[in-house]
Enzyme design. Structure first.
Site, PDB file in Angstrom:
ATOM      1  N   TYR A   1       0.857  -1.183   0.000  1.00  0.00           N
ATOM      2  CA  TYR A   1       0.000   0.000   0.000  1.00  0.00           C
ATOM      3  C   TYR A   1       0.901   1.244   0.000  1.00  0.00           C
ATOM      4  O   TYR A   1       1.979   1.238   0.589  1.00  0.00           O
ATOM      5  CB  TYR A   1      -0.890   0.034   1.240  1.00  0.00           C
ATOM      6  CG  TYR A   1      -1.962  -1.029   1.250  1.00  0.00           C
ATOM      7  CD1 TYR A   1      -3.206  -0.795   0.681  1.00  0.00           C
ATOM      8  CD2 TYR A   1      -1.725  -2.272   1.839  1.00  0.00           C
ATOM      9  CE1 TYR A   1      -4.196  -1.765   0.688  1.00  0.00           C
ATOM     10  CE2 TYR A   1      -2.706  -3.252   1.856  1.00  0.00           C
ATOM     11  CZ  TYR A   1      -3.941  -2.995   1.286  1.00  0.00           C
ATOM     12  OH  TYR A   1      -4.914  -3.969   1.297  1.00  0.00           O
TER      13      TYR A   1
ATOM     14  N   ASP B   1      -6.949 -11.057  -1.260  1.00  0.00           N
ATOM     15  CA  ASP B   1      -6.524 -10.694   0.084  1.00  0.00           C
ATOM     16  C   ASP B   1      -7.117  -9.349   0.500  1.00  0.00           C
ATOM     17  O   ASP B   1      -7.563  -8.564  -0.336  1.00  0.00           O
ATOM     18  CB  ASP B   1      -4.995 -10.619   0.159  1.00  0.00           C
ATOM     19  CG  ASP B   1      -4.413  -9.645  -0.868  1.00  0.00           C
ATOM     20  OD1 ASP B   1      -4.880  -9.666  -2.022  1.00  0.00           O
ATOM     21  OD2 ASP B   1      -3.517  -8.871  -0.522  1.00  0.00           O
ATOM     22  N   ASP B   2      -7.096  -9.114   1.790  1.00  0.00           N
ATOM     23  CA  ASP B   2      -7.517  -7.832   2.369  1.00  0.00           C
ATOM     24  C   ASP B   2      -8.917  -7.428   1.949  1.00  0.00           C
ATOM     25  O   ASP B   2      -9.185  -6.273   1.593  1.00  0.00           O
ATOM     26  CB  ASP B   2      -6.509  -6.728   2.022  1.00  0.00           C
ATOM     27  CG  ASP B   2      -5.123  -7.007   2.579  1.00  0.00           C
ATOM     28  OD1 ASP B   2      -5.005  -7.900   3.432  1.00  0.00           O
ATOM     29  OD2 ASP B   2      -4.160  -6.338   2.168  1.00  0.00           O
ATOM     30  N   ILE B   3      -9.830  -8.405   1.962  1.00  0.00           N
ATOM     31  CA  ILE B   3     -11.244  -8.156   1.683  1.00  0.00           C
ATOM     32  C   ILE B   3     -12.071  -8.878   2.735  1.00  0.00           C
ATOM     33  O   ILE B   3     -11.569  -9.723   3.481  1.00  0.00           O
ATOM     34  CB  ILE B   3     -11.645  -8.670   0.278  1.00  0.00           C
ATOM     35  CG1 ILE B   3     -11.429 -10.187   0.171  1.00  0.00           C
ATOM     36  CG2 ILE B   3     -10.893  -7.925  -0.810  1.00  0.00           C
ATOM     37  CD1 ILE B   3     -11.971 -10.803  -1.099  1.00  0.00           C
TER      38      ILE B   3
END
Length: 887
Positions: A193, A298-300
Site C-alpha cells: 500500500y 486478500d484484504d477483503i
C-alpha cells in the site's frame, strides 16, 4: 513487442513438480546426479547468488583483442548481449559472432554444451530447469544452460568473474561452475500500500532481477485503481503501453511478468458478467505479451457478499466464501488459462493468507480449487518473523495446492517511517525446496529495496550456503560499485536502518560500538564510528552509483547526519564532565536538546499528503543521547529527568517516552492489549519525596484504549511495592500519597486482561523534596521548582527582573554538610547574585558570586539547611536551570 525467448518457464516447472504432491527438500532431489554444494573455494571470485558449486581450475584464459563468440541452441539475444558487454569491459576491442573458432583468438561458446568436453566438464543435462555450467579454461569460455534461461544465468555469472580493464591481455583464472536454483520461482511482488513505483523504477527493478537470477515479478500495487477499485475498467492507452514496456523488458531479462487483478472489493462470484470482465482484462494483457496471471483475494471481507446472488448460491460463512472463490478462479482457469497455450499456471492469494490453521474456508479451497492453481501465502503472520519447513509443509497440506510465498519483507507500508535495509532472515534452510517459489514484497522505496532483495535472491537460489550477514555485506559491496569508502558509508547507513520484524537487532554494529564505549571508556574509538556515520550521507550522495537510492533515502540520509551530530555532542559532553571540565560539559549539555529535536523533526510527505516522521537508529542513537545525558546528570550529582519503561510493545513511533514529554497531544500507544501484570513505570532516578500522581490515558478516536482495571504503586527499590490507589473504568486517574512518601519508581499495573490497547498521554509524578521559594515569580510555562528539580533540562525563568532584596531559596530539608554549590544557567543568561548558605543559627553566609552560565563554588563542607541566590537588582529577568548542592 520483443519476442519472448523460447524456454520452459520456471512457473510451469514449479506447477509440474508440485501439483501432484510435496516437492522433495533441496535442489539435489530435483537433480539426483547433481553434486552437493561445497563451500566456495577461497580463491574463486565472488559470484552472486552464491553458486551451488564453483571450483578453480589450474589453467586460465587470456582476453584477446578480438574475441570469437559462438552461439548455440540455448543462447538467445539477451544472453549474447550480456556476454558481449562483459567481454568488452574485460578489455576486448572487438567481439565477433562466428560459427567456428578462429586461431589466435579467445573463443566463447554460449549455449553449446558440447564445447564443455574440451574442459572435461559434465554438461547441464541432469540439472533442474534454469541450471547451467560455466567453464573457463582450455583456451575457451563455455556457457551451457539447461535451457535458455540457464545460459542467460551463466552469462550473468561470467559478467561477475571477468575483470574490468581498459585494454586486452587480461588473464582470467580457470573456473568451473555448476549451478542451479534452490526453488523454481524467485522474485518480487509489488504488493504494498502507498505510493506505487514509477515506470522507470519498475524497468530498473526488472534489470536488477535479471542480474541476480530472479525470474518472477508480480505486478500488484495496492494503489493502482485499475487492479482493485476499477478492476473492470480498461486501462487508458498510456497506462497500457507502460505495462507492455514492462512485459517486454521482463522477457528480455528472463523474468515472468505476472499481472495480478484483485476484484474482491466488488466482484459477484456467481456473475457471468464479472467472469467475462476478468477474462476480458486478462485478454487485453495477453495481447500485449503478458503470459502469467494472478487473482489476489486478500484484504477483503469474505463474510459480506457483494451481491445477493452469491448468498443465495453459497450461503454464508468461511466455507461459502471459499467455495465461491474457487468457482470464480476455476472459471478463469478453464475459460482463459486453459484456452491460451503458453499461459503459465494461475496464481491466487487467499483471504486467509497468513496462517496454517484449518478452517472451513481453507477446506473449501483445498477441495474445490483446480489443482494446478498456485496459492500464495505469507507464512504464519502477515509479516512472519520466521518461516520454517514444517510451516510450509503445513501450508501445503491445509491449502492442498502448491505454495508460492508472498513474503512481506522488506515491505514497509506498515512502518512508513523506516527503511528496512537488513538482510532476509529467519527463513529455515531447506524451505525453498518445499515451495513453488518465493516472492518478496519490497518497500515503497524501490531503489533502496535492492539491498534486501539482493539477500532474498541469494537465499532463494542457494539456501544451503546462505548466511544473512555475509550476504548483506556482499550486497553492500556490490551496490557501492566496488568502492571501499562508499561501501563503508553504505554499511554504516544500512546498519542504522537494519531492524525489522525479521531482524530484531537495532543498528547491531553501532550498538556494539556504543556498548564497547560504556565498557571501556574509549571515547576516541566511538567518536570515529560516529564521525564515519555522520560523513556517510555526503559520501553516498557523492559516490553511490545508483542515484535512485539517494532520491529514495533522502530524508533518512538527512536524519542520519543530524543524529550523528547529536550523538557526537553527547559523547563530548560525557567526556568533558568526566575530565572535570564543568563549563565545557554544561555548554555541550545545552546544545544537545536542540540537536536531538532537530534530528527527530524530519518528515516526508506520503501518498495521502500526510507528513510521515523519519526514524533512523531508534533505540541506539536516541538511546545513546539519553544515556549520555543520564551519565552527565549522575556526574553532576542530580537525579536527572524521569524515564519511562513498559512491559507492553510499542505501536509504530509512539514510544513510552512520550508519556513524560509534558505534551498531552503526544502519547505512548501499545501495539497490543495488556494482560494482567503488564505495567507502565516512571523512574525518578533516585528516591524522591513525591506528591500528586496523574495518569492520563486514551485519546480522541481511541477512547477505549486505557487500562480498564489497574493499580498505582510506588517503590523505593523496584522490588517492594506499595499500593497508592486502585482504579477501574476511568481513563484519567489521580492519586495523592501520604505526606512524606518517598519513592524512586511509580507504576500503573494492569490487574486484569482486556481486548483494547493502551494509550497514555501523560504519566506525571510530582516531587516535593527540596522546595524552591522566592522571587521573582516564575513566568508562564515555567516554575520556581525547575531551579532545583534534579533535571538541568528544565529552566526557571523569572516573570520580571529581580528587585532589590529578592532571592531564590532552595530548601535542603535538613542541615547537612555542603561541599559545593554549582549553578547552571542557560547560555547568555544575565543578572548577578550572591551564592549564600544558611547555617544552623539561621544566618546567611555568602560563599561566592554568580557569573556566566556555569558557576561552581567550593563551600568546604560547611553545614547548611538552605541555599539561596540573592539577586542584584537588574533589568533582565533571571534564569536558572539547576542549583546543584554537592556533598
Amino acid at each position: 513487442m520483443t519476442p519472448r525467448p523460447p524456454r520452459i518457464t520456471a512457473l510451469a516447472a514449479a506447477a509440474t513438480l508440485l501439483a501432484g504432491g510435496m516437492l522433495a527438500a533441496g535442489p539435489a532431489a530435483r537433480a539426483a546426479d547433481a553434486p552437493p554444494a561445497p563451500a566456495r573455494a577461497r580463491d574463486t571470485p565472488t559470484i552472486t547468488p552464491t553458486p551451488q558449486s564453483a571450483e578453480p581450475r589450474p589453467d586460465r584464459v587470456t582476453v584477446t583483442p578480438t574475441v570469437t563468440l559462438i552461439a548455440g541452441e540455448t543462447a538467445d539475444g539477451p544472453t549474447l548481449d550480456v556476454v558481449e558487454t562483459a567481454l568488452r569491459k574485460a578489455g576486448a576491442r572487438h567481439v565477433v559472432r562466428e560459427r567456428r573458432p578462429v586461431p589466435g583468438r579467445l573463443t566463447v561458446y554460449a549455449g553449446d554444451a558440447a564445447a564443455l568436453a574440451a574442459q572435461k566438464l559434465d554438461g547441464p543435462a541432469e540439472l533442474p530447469a534454469e541450471g547451467y555450467v560455466l567453464g573457463i579454461g582450455a583456451d575457451r569460455i563455455v556457457l551451457a544452460g539447461k535451457d535458455t534461461t540457464g545460459t542467460y544465468y551463466a552469462a550473468q555469472t561470467l559478467r561477475q568473474v571477468l575483470p574490468h580493464r581498459g585494454h586486452p591481455g587480461g588473464k582470467v583464472a580457470g573456473l568451473a561452475v555448476r549451478d542451479w536454483p534452490g526453488t523454481a520461482l524467485r522474485g518480487v511482488i509489488e504488493g504494498f500500500y502507498g505510493t506505487p513505483w514509477s515506470h522507470e523504477a519498475r524497468l530498473d527493478q526488472l534489470d536488477y532481477y535479471g542480474e541476480h537470477k530472479m525470474n518472477i515479478y508480480v505486478y500488484s500495487p495496492k494503489d493502482d485503481d485499475y487492479l482493485r477499485a476499477k478492476w473492470r475498467d480498461p486501462y487508458p492507452a498510456d497506462r497500457l503501453a507502460q505495462i507492455k514496456d514492462l512485459a517486454d523488458r521482463a522477457a528480455l531479462r528472463h523474468v515472468e511478468f505476472t499481472y495480478a487483478l484483485s476484484p474482491g472489493l466488488s466482484v459477484c462470484y456467481s456473475s457471468d458478467a464479472d467472469v467475462k470482465a476478468l477474462v476480458d482484462k486478462f485478454r487485453t494483457m495477453w495481447d500485449i505479451g503478458v503470459r502469467t496471471f494472478a487473482v489476489p483475494l486478500d484484504d477483503i471481507s469474505y463474510t459480506d457478499w457483494n451481491c445477493e446472488a452469491d448468498k443465495v448460491k453459497w450461503g454464508t460463512g468461511g466455507g461459502a466464501a471459499g467455495a465461491a472463490q474457487a468457482h470464480l478462479l476455476n472459471r478463469v482457469n478453464q475459460e482463459f488459462i486453459a484456452t491460451h497455450p503458453g499461459a503459465q499456471p494461475l496464481q491466487m492469494v487467499p483471504t486467509e493468507y497468513y496462517n496454517v490453521s484449518p478452517s472451513a474456508y481453507k477446506t473449501a479451497l483445498s477441495e474445490q480449487l483446480d489443482p494446478d492453481v498456485l496459492v500464495e501465502w505469507t507464512g504464519v503472520g502477515v509479516v512472519a518473523p520466521t518461516m520454517t519447513v514444517a510451516q510450509a509443509d503445513a501450508a501445503r497440506k491445509v491449502f492442498g495446492h502448491p505454495i508460492l510465498t508472498w513474503d512481506n519483507y522488506p515491505v514497509n507500508d506498515y512502518a512508513t517511517d523506516r527503511l528496512l535495509l537488513g538482510p532476509f532472515n529467519g527463513r529455515e534452510k531447506g524451505l525453498p525446496g518445499r515451495l513453488a517459489g518465493i516472492t518478496a514484497n519490497p518497500m515503497i522505496q524501490s531503489y533502496a529495496s535492492k539491498l534486501s532483495l539482493y539477500t532474498v535472491a541469494d537465499y532463494s537460489w542457494n539456501d544451503a550456503a546462505y548466511d544473512p550477514r555475509e550476504s548483506w555485506g556482499k550486497g553492500i559491496e556490490e551496490y557501492a560499485g566496488g568502492d571501499a569508502r562508499t561501501a563503508k558509508a553504505l554499511r554504516a547507513f544500512a546498519d542504522v536502518n537494519y531492524s525489522s520484524a525479521l531482524n530484531t537487532a537495532k543498528a547491531p554494529e553501532l550498538s556494539a560500538a556504543i556498548a564497547r564505549y560504556w565498557e571501556s571508556g574509549d571515547a576516541r574509538r566511538l567518536d570515529s564510528v560516529l564521525a564515519s556515520l555522520g560523513a556517510a550521507p555526503a559520501r553516498l550522495r557523492a559516490a553511490l552509483p545508483d542515484r535512485g537510492f539517494i532520491a529514495d533515502s533522502g530524508p533518512w540520509l538527512d536524519v542520519t547526519e543530524s543524529w550523528a551530530t547529536a550523538t557526537r555532542t553527547a559523547l563530548r559532553m560525557v567526556e568533558a564532565a568526566r575530565a572535570g571540565k564543568g563549563a565545557q560539559a554544561w555548554k555541550l549539555r545545552q546544545q544537545l536538546p536542540a540537536q536531538v529535536e532537530r534530528a527527530a523533526s524530519y518528515t516526508y510527505t506520503g501518498l495521502d499528503g500526510r507528513k510521515v516522521p523519519v526514524l533512523v537508529g531508534d533505540g541506539q542513537l536516541d538511546g545513546f543521547t539519553d544515556a549520555a545525558t543520564a551519565e552527565y546528570d549522575r556526574l553532576l550529582g542530580v537525579s536527572g529527568r524521569p524515564t519511562a519503561s513498559t512491559s507492553l510493545g510499542t505501536y509504530q513511533s509512539n514510544t513510552v517516552a512520550r508519556m513524560l514529554d509534558g505534551d498531552a497531544s503526544t502519547y505512548f500507544w501499545s501495539d497490543g492489549a495488556p494482560a494482567a501484570g503488564d505495567q507502565l513505570t516512571v523512574d525518578l532516578g533516585e528516591p524522591r519525596a513525591i506528591g500528586s500522581v496523574t495518569l492520563a490515558m486514551a485519546k480522541p478516536g481511541s477512547t477505549d484504549d486505557y487500562l480498564h482495571e489497574g493499580v498505582l504503586e510506588y517503590s523505593a527499590d523496584g522490588e517492594s511495592w506499595q499500593t497508592l490507589a486502585d482504579f477501574s473504568g476511568e481513563p484519567d486517574v489521580t492519586a495523592d500519597p501520604p505526606a512524606g512518601t518517598k519513592a524512586r519508581y511509580v507504576r500503573a499495573r494492569a490487574t486484569a486482561g482486556q481486548s483494547s490497547w493502551v494509550v497514555v498521554r501523560e504519566f506525571q509524578v510530582t516531587t516535593t523534596d527540596g522546595a524552591v521559594t522566592g522571587n521573582p515569580p516564575a513566568a508562564t510555562g515555567s516554575s520556581l521548582r525547575a531551579a532545583a528539580d534534579g533535571d538541568p533540562g528544565t529552566v526557571y525563568r523569572g516573570a520580571r527582573a529581580a528587585g532589590k532584596g529578592e532571592a531564590l531559596e532552595v530548601d535542603l530539608v535538613s542541615a547537612r554538610p555542603v561541599g559545593s554549590v554549582t549553578v547552571l544557567r542557560p547560555s547568555g543568561a544575565e543578572g548577578t547574585a550572591d551564592v549564600q548558605l544558611r547555617t544552623a543559627d539561621g544566618t546567611w553566609h555568602t560563599v561566592g558570586a554568580l557569573h556566566g552560565a556555569y558557576t561552581a563554588v567550593d563551600t568546604a563542607g560547611r553545614t547548611a539547611d538552605a541555599v539561596r541566590l540573592a539577586w542584584k537588582a537588574g533589568s533582565v529577568a533571571p534564569q536558572v536551570a539547576e542549583v546543584v548542592v554537592g556533598e
